[in-house]
Design a protein around this motif. Structure first.
Motif, PDB file in Angstrom:
ATOM      1  N   PHE A 178       0.828  -1.205   0.000  1.00  9.97           N
ATOM      2  CA  PHE A 178       0.000   0.000   0.000  1.00  9.97           C
ATOM      3  C   PHE A 178       0.860   1.253   0.000  1.00  9.97           C
ATOM      4  O   PHE A 178       0.625   2.186  -0.758  1.00  9.97           O
ATOM      5  CB  PHE A 178      -0.934  -0.011   1.222  1.00  9.97           C
ATOM      6  N   ARG A 179       1.893   1.259   0.836  1.00  9.95           N
ATOM      7  CA  ARG A 179       2.799   2.419   0.883  1.00  9.95           C
ATOM      8  C   ARG A 179       3.487   2.631  -0.464  1.00  9.95           C
ATOM      9  O   ARG A 179       3.638   3.754  -0.930  1.00  9.95           O
ATOM     10  CB  ARG A 179       3.832   2.246   2.000  1.00  9.95           C
ATOM     11  N   GLN A 180       3.883   1.543  -1.118  1.00 11.27           N
ATOM     12  CA  GLN A 180       4.552   1.658  -2.415  1.00 11.27           C
ATOM     13  C   GLN A 180       3.585   2.201  -3.471  1.00 11.27           C
ATOM     14  O   GLN A 180       3.949   3.062  -4.264  1.00 11.27           O
ATOM     15  CB  GLN A 180       5.105   0.299  -2.863  1.00 11.27           C
ATOM     16  N   ILE A 181       2.350   1.733  -3.461  1.00 12.48           N
ATOM     17  CA  ILE A 181       1.353   2.201  -4.426  1.00 12.48           C
ATOM     18  C   ILE A 181       1.092   3.686  -4.240  1.00 12.48           C
ATOM     19  O   ILE A 181       1.086   4.454  -5.205  1.00 12.48           O
ATOM     20  CB  ILE A 181       0.042   1.404  -4.300  1.00 12.48           C
ATOM     21  N   THR A 182       0.888   4.113  -3.005  1.00 14.45           N
ATOM     22  CA  THR A 182       0.606   5.525  -2.769  1.00 14.45           C
ATOM     23  C   THR A 182       1.825   6.392  -3.111  1.00 14.45           C
ATOM     24  O   THR A 182       1.674   7.489  -3.633  1.00 14.45           O
ATOM     25  CB  THR A 182       0.156   5.795  -1.321  1.00 14.45           C
ATOM     26  N   LYS A 183       3.011   5.871  -2.872  1.00 17.09           N
ATOM     27  CA  LYS A 183       4.226   6.606  -3.234  1.00 17.09           C
ATOM     28  C   LYS A 183       4.315   6.754  -4.752  1.00 17.09           C
ATOM     29  O   LYS A 183       4.646   7.827  -5.267  1.00 17.09           O
ATOM     30  CB  LYS A 183       5.454   5.875  -2.703  1.00 17.09           C
ATOM     31  N   ASN A 184       3.970   5.698  -5.486  1.00 11.64           N
ATOM     32  CA  ASN A 184       4.032   5.720  -6.951  1.00 11.64           C
ATOM     33  C   ASN A 184       3.063   6.738  -7.558  1.00 11.64           C
ATOM     34  O   ASN A 184       3.330   7.286  -8.616  1.00 11.64           O
ATOM     35  CB  ASN A 184       3.752   4.342  -7.530  1.00 11.64           C
ATOM     36  N   VAL A 185       1.933   6.981  -6.882  1.00  8.22           N
ATOM     37  CA  VAL A 185       0.966   7.947  -7.411  1.00  8.22           C
ATOM     38  C   VAL A 185       1.172   9.334  -6.807  1.00  8.22           C
ATOM     39  O   VAL A 185       0.389  10.242  -7.059  1.00  8.22           O
ATOM     40  CB  VAL A 185      -0.505   7.488  -7.215  1.00  8.22           C
ATOM     41  N   GLY A 186       2.217   9.487  -5.998  1.00  7.04           N
ATOM     42  CA  GLY A 186       2.549  10.799  -5.460  1.00  7.04           C
ATOM     43  C   GLY A 186       1.748  11.208  -4.245  1.00  7.04           C
ATOM     44  O   GLY A 186       1.576  12.383  -3.973  1.00  7.04           O
ATOM     45  N   SER A 187       1.254  10.257  -3.490  1.00  6.76           N
ATOM     46  CA  SER A 187       0.484  10.569  -2.293  1.00  6.76           C
ATOM     47  C   SER A 187       1.023   9.745  -1.133  1.00  6.76           C
ATOM     48  O   SER A 187       0.608   8.617  -0.931  1.00  6.76           O
ATOM     49  CB  SER A 187      -1.001  10.244  -2.517  1.00  6.76           C
ATOM     50  N   GLU A 188       1.978  10.298  -0.430  1.00  3.63           N
ATOM     51  CA  GLU A 188       2.571   9.591   0.712  1.00  3.63           C
ATOM     52  C   GLU A 188       1.530   9.364   1.800  1.00  3.63           C
ATOM     53  O   GLU A 188       0.836  10.304   2.200  1.00  3.63           O
ATOM     54  CB  GLU A 188       3.743  10.386   1.288  1.00  3.63           C
ATOM     55  N   PRO A 189       1.375   8.129   2.265  1.00  3.33           N
ATOM     56  CA  PRO A 189       0.375   7.862   3.308  1.00  3.33           C
ATOM     57  C   PRO A 189       0.801   8.412   4.665  1.00  3.33           C
ATOM     58  O   PRO A 189       1.980   8.452   4.978  1.00  3.33           O
ATOM     59  CB  PRO A 189       0.301   6.340   3.347  1.00  3.33           C
ATOM     60  N   THR A 190      -0.188   8.841   5.413  1.00  2.00           N
ATOM     61  CA  THR A 190       0.027   9.223   6.804  1.00  2.00           C
ATOM     62  C   THR A 190      -1.042   8.518   7.610  1.00  2.00           C
ATOM     63  O   THR A 190      -2.193   8.459   7.197  1.00  2.00           O
ATOM     64  CB  THR A 190      -0.099  10.745   7.017  1.00  2.00           C
ATOM     65  N   GLY A 191      -0.679   7.960   8.707  1.00  3.06           N
ATOM     66  CA  GLY A 191      -1.656   7.249   9.528  1.00  3.06           C
ATOM     67  C   GLY A 191      -1.919   5.847   9.001  1.00  3.06           C
ATOM     68  O   GLY A 191      -1.108   5.254   8.311  1.00  3.06           O
ATOM     69  N   ARG A 192      -3.067   5.326   9.352  1.00  3.53           N
ATOM     70  CA  ARG A 192      -3.450   3.965   8.970  1.00  3.53           C
ATOM     71  C   ARG A 192      -3.898   3.912   7.510  1.00  3.53           C
ATOM     72  O   ARG A 192      -4.449   4.871   6.998  1.00  3.53           O
ATOM     73  CB  ARG A 192      -4.585   3.485   9.866  1.00  3.53           C
ATOM     74  N   PRO A 193      -3.716   2.761   6.821  1.00  9.03           N
ATOM     75  CA  PRO A 193      -4.134   2.649   5.433  1.00  9.03           C
ATOM     76  C   PRO A 193      -5.605   2.991   5.200  1.00  9.03           C
ATOM     77  O   PRO A 193      -5.933   3.615   4.207  1.00  9.03           O
ATOM     78  CB  PRO A 193      -3.839   1.186   5.082  1.00  9.03           C
ATOM     79  N   ALA A 194      -6.478   2.625   6.105  1.00  7.41           N
ATOM     80  CA  ALA A 194      -7.901   2.932   5.918  1.00  7.41           C
ATOM     81  C   ALA A 194      -8.119   4.442   5.843  1.00  7.41           C
ATOM     82  O   ALA A 194      -8.921   4.925   5.055  1.00  7.41           O
ATOM     83  CB  ALA A 194      -8.726   2.334   7.050  1.00  7.41           C
ATOM     84  N   ASN A 195      -7.385   5.198   6.643  1.00  2.72           N
ATOM     85  CA  ASN A 195      -7.500   6.661   6.592  1.00  2.72           C
ATOM     86  C   ASN A 195      -6.992   7.188   5.255  1.00  2.72           C
ATOM     87  O   ASN A 195      -7.554   8.121   4.695  1.00  2.72           O
ATOM     88  CB  ASN A 195      -6.688   7.306   7.722  1.00  2.72           C
ATOM     89  N   CYS A 196      -5.937   6.601   4.742  1.00  6.84           N
ATOM     90  CA  CYS A 196      -5.371   7.043   3.463  1.00  6.84           C
ATOM     91  C   CYS A 196      -6.329   6.750   2.323  1.00  6.84           C
ATOM     92  O   CYS A 196      -6.507   7.576   1.430  1.00  6.84           O
ATOM     93  CB  CYS A 196      -4.044   6.351   3.193  1.00  6.84           C
ATOM     94  N   VAL A 197      -6.946   5.601   2.347  1.00  8.36           N
ATOM     95  CA  VAL A 197      -7.903   5.250   1.296  1.00  8.36           C
ATOM     96  C   VAL A 197      -9.047   6.231   1.297  1.00  8.36           C
ATOM     97  O   VAL A 197      -9.487   6.709   0.246  1.00  8.36           O
ATOM     98  CB  VAL A 197      -8.398   3.805   1.470  1.00  8.36           C
ATOM     99  N   THR A 198      -9.518   6.591   2.457  1.00  4.70           N
ATOM    100  CA  THR A 198     -10.595   7.557   2.557  1.00  4.70           C
ATOM    101  C   THR A 198     -10.179   8.890   1.943  1.00  4.70           C
ATOM    102  O   THR A 198     -10.936   9.508   1.208  1.00  4.70           O
ATOM    103  CB  THR A 198     -11.010   7.769   4.034  1.00  4.70           C
ATOM    104  N   ARG A 199      -8.950   9.306   2.196  1.00  5.62           N
ATOM    105  CA  ARG A 199      -8.453  10.563   1.648  1.00  5.62           C
ATOM    106  C   ARG A 199      -8.289  10.517   0.132  1.00  5.62           C
ATOM    107  O   ARG A 199      -8.438  11.503  -0.554  1.00  5.62           O
ATOM    108  CB  ARG A 199      -7.122  10.927   2.294  1.00  5.62           C
ATOM    109  N   LEU A 200      -7.948   9.361  -0.402  1.00  2.70           N
ATOM    110  CA  LEU A 200      -7.727   9.229  -1.833  1.00  2.70           C
ATOM    111  C   LEU A 200      -9.016   9.030  -2.611  1.00  2.70           C
ATOM    112  O   LEU A 200      -9.073   9.272  -3.804  1.00  2.70           O
ATOM    113  CB  LEU A 200      -6.797   8.038  -2.116  1.00  2.70           C
ATOM    114  N   SER A 201     -10.089   8.607  -1.929  1.00  2.00           N
ATOM    115  CA  SER A 201     -11.356   8.329  -2.592  1.00  2.00           C
ATOM    116  C   SER A 201     -12.080   9.611  -2.930  1.00  2.00           C
ATOM    117  O   SER A 201     -12.072  10.566  -2.152  1.00  2.00           O
ATOM    118  CB  SER A 201     -12.248   7.478  -1.699  1.00  2.00           C
TER     119      SER A 201
END
Length: 74
Positions: free
Chosen positions: A49-72
């Protein structure tokens, strides 16, 4: 509609992977699984998950579920 289309494509990729792995493949009827069909290891899922978000230019912060919510889209 987009989610259903994406899941159908994912299922097709899994079927192709199943043919490559052959008898080593275990069918647990999972949507997201390891290459041999077993449940994902939590640490590997987080790393991917961290690698995917890094590849799209969105570094995750916090838990993955929070990041998915932010990206949706809202």
């Amino acid at each position: 509609m987009l989610a259903a289309h994406s899941l159908k494509q994912h299922h097709a990729r899994q079927a192709a992977q199943m043919l490559k792995v052959g008898k080593a493949r275990q069918d647990h009827n999972l949507v997201f699984c390891a290459s041999v069909g077993t449940p994902l290891d939590a640490a590997n899922a987080r790393r991917a998950f961290r690698q995917i978000t890094k590849n799209v230019g969105s570094e995750p912060t916090g838990r993955p579920a929070n990041c998915v919510t932010r990206l949706s889209p809202s």
